[in-house]
Design a protein around this motif. Structure first.
Motif, PDB file in Angstrom:
ATOM      1  N   LYS A  17      37.733   7.873  28.189  1.00 44.66           N
ATOM      2  CA  LYS A  17      38.712   8.607  28.994  1.00 44.66           C
ATOM      3  C   LYS A  17      38.093   9.485  30.075  1.00 44.66           C
ATOM      4  O   LYS A  17      38.674   9.671  31.127  1.00 44.66           O
ATOM      5  CB  LYS A  17      39.588   9.453  28.069  1.00 44.66           C
ATOM      6  N   SER A  65      51.319  18.660  34.606  1.00 42.21           N
ATOM      7  CA  SER A  65      51.909  17.811  33.574  1.00 42.21           C
ATOM      8  C   SER A  65      51.785  18.561  32.251  1.00 42.21           C
ATOM      9  O   SER A  65      50.978  19.488  32.140  1.00 42.21           O
ATOM     10  CB  SER A  65      51.198  16.457  33.519  1.00 42.21           C
ATOM     11  N   ASP A  67      50.328  17.985  29.527  1.00 47.12           N
ATOM     12  CA  ASP A  67      48.964  18.036  28.995  1.00 47.12           C
ATOM     13  C   ASP A  67      47.956  18.537  30.028  1.00 47.12           C
ATOM     14  O   ASP A  67      46.767  18.588  29.767  1.00 47.12           O
ATOM     15  CB  ASP A  67      48.539  16.670  28.459  1.00 47.12           C
ATOM     16  N   GLN A  69      46.780  17.050  32.439  1.00 46.76           N
ATOM     17  CA  GLN A  69      45.854  16.001  32.832  1.00 46.76           C
ATOM     18  C   GLN A  69      46.545  14.757  33.394  1.00 46.76           C
ATOM     19  O   GLN A  69      46.006  14.097  34.274  1.00 46.76           O
ATOM     20  CB  GLN A  69      44.984  15.585  31.631  1.00 46.76           C
ATOM     21  N   SER A  70      47.712  14.413  32.903  1.00 52.24           N
ATOM     22  CA  SER A  70      48.345  13.140  33.244  1.00 52.24           C
ATOM     23  C   SER A  70      48.735  13.002  34.707  1.00 52.24           C
ATOM     24  O   SER A  70      48.896  11.887  35.197  1.00 52.24           O
ATOM     25  CB  SER A  70      49.595  12.920  32.386  1.00 52.24           C
TER      26      SER A  70
END
Length: 198
Positions: A17, A65, A67, A69-70
């Protein structure tokens, strides 16, 4: 915007990731190269450098977002994925940890493992992560980008006439007093706050 995950404990999970975060065992302050995904496994003569590179592709819609991160993504090679088509300037930072006082390998664990642990209990280093909070005042960031501002990290100088800057010495005068009386220096037998090592 955040990058990384403090719960990751394997190289495979990190690389799946997050491909642009690593450690450098500094032979000198000029060392570049020899990066690892985990904590260095030998003493580092000039300390340890952590490099964090944030994603450069944005979905074009969301400023954040859930999180954190998205709404951003890393490019695929030189191109942003279709889901995140807008290229944004890269946020990149390096942190130098002065680990020189711990370079006597005779003081390291007798099983040959390295002695360092992130404050959140990660002894592998794979939980590396970073946060970026936008804090530019007004149009300062846009002006800096328009003037192609840059910095020379080795001479600690910023080449940017449009921004007000301060010296590293002045920046280091900004301190926060300790709020909890805990031992934070030297070799520790446990993490502050009794955080478990996982």
């Amino acid at each position: 915007m955040t990058v990384g995950d403090p719960n990751i404990r394997t190289a495979a999970a990190l690389q799946a990731k997050y491909k642009y975060m690593d450690f450098t065992c500094l032979q000198s302050s000029m060392t570049r190269g020899g990066q690892t995904l985990n904590f260095p496994t030998r003493p580092c003569p000039a300390g340890i450098m952590v490099s964090i590179r944030f994603p450069t592709c944005w979905d074009g819609k969301n400023l954040d977002s859930p999180d954190h991160q998205s709404h951003v993504a890393y490019p695929n090679g030189n191109a942003c994925p279709a889901s995140h088509p807008v290229t944004v300037p890269q946020v990149f930072y390096e942190t130098y940890w002065n680990t020189r006082p711990f370079n006597n390998q005779a003081d390291w664990p007798t099983d040959g493992s390295q002695p360092f642990v992130w404050s959140f209990g990660d002894k592998t280093g794979y939980g590396i992560h970073g946060d970026y909070v936008f804090g530019w005042k007004g149009d300062a960031l846009q002006r800096a980008m328009d003037q192609n501002c840059n910095s020379d990290l080795f001479s600690n100088s910023i080449n940017c006439n449009t921004l007000k800057v301060q010296s590293l010495a002045d920046a280091n005068k900004c301190t926060i007093s300790r709020k909890v009386n805990e031992d934070l220096d030297g070799w520790l037998t446990k993490l502050p706050g009794d955080m478990p090592i996982m």
